[in-house]
Scaffold this active site. Sequence first.
Site, PDB file in Angstrom:
ATOM      1  CG  ASP A 165       0.133   0.272   2.407  1.00 26.42           C
ATOM      2  OD1 ASP A 165       1.206   0.112   2.498  1.00 26.42           O
ATOM      3  OD2 ASP A 165      -0.822   0.178   3.606  1.00 26.42           O
ATOM      4  CG  ASP A 173       1.672   3.250   4.526  1.00 26.33           C
ATOM      5  OD1 ASP A 173       0.410   2.546   4.844  1.00 26.33           O
ATOM      6  OD2 ASP A 173       2.482   2.527   4.369  1.00 26.33           O
ATOM      7  CG  ASP A 212      -3.584   2.824   5.201  1.00 27.14           C
ATOM      8  OD1 ASP A 212      -4.712   2.826   4.612  1.00 27.14           O
ATOM      9  OD2 ASP A 212      -2.994   2.021   6.093  1.00 27.14           O
TER      10      ASP A 212
HETATM   11  P1  UTP Z   1       2.232  -0.995   6.469  1.00 26.14           P
HETATM   12  O1  UTP Z   1       1.470  -2.265   6.987  1.00 26.14           O
HETATM   13  O2  UTP Z   1       1.804  -0.333   5.437  1.00 26.14           O
HETATM   14  O3  UTP Z   1       3.733  -1.810   6.541  1.00 26.14           O
HETATM   15  O4  UTP Z   1       2.283  -0.249   7.762  1.00 26.14           O
HETATM   16  P2  UTP Z   1       4.826  -1.273   5.515  1.00 26.14           P
HETATM   17  O5  UTP Z   1       6.071  -1.204   6.276  1.00 26.14           O
HETATM   18  O6  UTP Z   1       4.644   0.132   4.632  1.00 26.14           O
HETATM   19  O7  UTP Z   1       5.136  -2.467   4.464  1.00 26.14           O
HETATM   20  P3  UTP Z   1       4.266  -2.503   3.019  1.00 26.14           P
HETATM   21  O8  UTP Z   1       5.311  -2.385   1.806  1.00 26.14           O
HETATM   22  O9  UTP Z   1       3.161  -1.486   2.968  1.00 26.14           O
HETATM   23  O10 UTP Z   1       3.803  -3.948   3.019  1.00 26.14           O
HETATM   24  C1  UTP Z   1       3.283   0.953   7.885  1.00 26.14           C
HETATM   25  C2  UTP Z   1       3.554   1.590   9.103  1.00 26.14           C
HETATM   26  O11 UTP Z   1       2.658   2.007   9.888  1.00 26.14           O
HETATM   27  C3  UTP Z   1       2.268   1.382  11.070  1.00 26.14           C
HETATM   28  C4  UTP Z   1       2.889  -0.134  11.212  1.00 26.14           C
HETATM   29  O12 UTP Z   1       3.658  -0.298  12.297  1.00 26.14           O
HETATM   30  C5  UTP Z   1       4.035   0.126   9.953  1.00 26.14           C
HETATM   31  O13 UTP Z   1       5.186   0.500  10.713  1.00 26.14           O
HETATM   32  N1  UTP Z   1       0.974   1.089  11.185  1.00 26.14           N
HETATM   33  C6  UTP Z   1       0.236   0.589  10.482  1.00 26.14           C
HETATM   34  C7  UTP Z   1       0.460   1.863  12.464  1.00 26.14           C
HETATM   35  O14 UTP Z   1       1.057   2.318  13.165  1.00 26.14           O
HETATM   36  N2  UTP Z   1      -0.951   1.597  12.751  1.00 26.14           N
HETATM   37  C8  UTP Z   1      -1.542   0.909  11.932  1.00 26.14           C
HETATM   38  O15 UTP Z   1      -2.927   0.888  12.204  1.00 26.14           O
HETATM   39  C9  UTP Z   1      -1.119   0.349  10.606  1.00 26.14           C
HETATM   40 MN    MN Z   2       3.028   0.511   3.750  1.00 24.76          MN
END
Ligand code: UTP
Ligand code: MN
Length: 478
Positions: free
Chosen positions: A323, A325, A402
């Site tokens: 995804d 973020d 996100d």
């Molecule tokens: P992600 O699940 O998107 O992982 O969460 P990522 O490291 O970007 O990996 P990919 O490439 O998308 O698979 C990103 C960060 O946001 C935090 C998580 O701890 C992670 O470090 N996070 C995610 C939160 O703090 N709260 C949430 O509800 C979701």
């Molecule tokens: Mn991510």
Amino acid sequence: MIPLKRRKVSLTVSQQNDICTFPHVSIFILERKMGTSRRAFLTRLGRSKGFLIKETYSSSITHIVSENNSGDEVQAWLDNQTGPDTSSSVHLLDIRWFTESMEAGHPVAVQDRHALQVNTKPNIDQTAMLVKTYACQRRTPLKHHNSFLTEALEILSQNAEYNDNEGRSVAFRRAASVLKALPHRVKNMEDLRSLPCLGDHSQRVIKEILEDGSSREVESTRQSDQFQAMKALTGIFGVGVRTADRWFREGLRSPDDLVRTGQQLNRAQQAGVQYYDDLQKPVTKAEADVISDIVEKAVRAVLPGAEIRLMGGFRRGKDVGHDVDFLITHPEEGKEEGLMPKITNWLEEQGLLLYEKTTRNSYLEKMDGPARAPNNMDRFERCFSIFKLQTGSETERAVRVDLVVSPYSQFAFATLGWTGSKLFERELRRWAGQEKHMSLSSHALYDSKQNLYLRAKTEEEIFAFLDLEFIPPSERNA
Ligand code: UTP
Ligand code: MN
């Protein structure tokens, strides 16, 4: 090349010292690059002057003499004789020490000019000793040397997660993460001797892979009906382990099975099934950049002066992700309130959203901070969405995005919390709680000993409060 016969003879002749005047100096002459005949000559010369010169290397040797070898070459040769981790105080010397000693008629004191320079690269065991226990104390690059082991351990971690065994899942993940931090490829079990976080089970798996090329447990897990079904079902946006497990027990295996059997799905899950194929495809950095531009445009349009940061795996330097973020804030605290609906409205009007669900900010410092369990989800205003991304003149795809809005005063904590990796975050919170009596979240850092919140404007300040060396995002790939 000296004929074999003669070589043998000269060896037996020179097997012993007739007279030995300096028994405390035990010399070994390295044949490497020198050749047999020169070595034999030097040996005879030394012995004739009362020097103790040994034919074979042993731990009693005090001086190794070589010609045209670098210190590293001699050290490597020596490591080969003794094993890399036996520390020895033997002198590694250039031939000059030998010739000067011959001239002097006694072993001269070792000077800098005689000693070969060895680059004091720590050997593998020393490296292992330096690997710290908590992942947030270590640097973990994206590309490392042990994916053949970490991928296997992560299968077992994931499988434990599917079976709702969090402790086991984290144990395998920690083990994998330690191997990611090593500056070399693991070759044998000896390399693991001083490493933290490697439990019996992880070691068994590693041993099997090192010896046989693969682990039966890992391979049978990977092939198992349950693992594959859970992977497919939890891969659906909006579906967690509990729901996937229930479906698995009911005999469902894939998104198609859900549609075929007419399962009750919530709005997120419906979108998840509808865009399943697109959302399975990794998002590239180029696609993330296009989405960054769109999000910036949207935010600029509705709140000038707002700041936007690309978070998650892309901030850590990954070139693909599941995804994209984003973290959004405004330097004037309070301006960010109610921002998310404005952003999503703008995106909606442009026809860029396939799905969105916004949750309100529910964080209240007085209620939340110190009392809460440390690994709770954060309570920012947040939008789970699926973007429609133009990928060509005729083509488009769905991408999970996100969006998170943070008040400016919490921005450093939110930045740290949303950079990941998940294990790195988890370890930060564990470190804070267990080692520092502090409670860290994506909102704040609370010091339980002083009973106060520690305010920070930057990630660097948070690491400093926690007594940790600052680890840049690209080395948080734990
Ligand atoms: P992600 O699940 O998107 O992982 O969460 P990522 O490291 O970007 O990996 P990919 O490439 O998308 O698979 C990103 C960060 O946001 C935090 C998580 O701890 C992670 O470090 N996070 C995610 C939160 O703090 N709260 C949430 O509800 C979701
Ligand atoms: Mn991510």
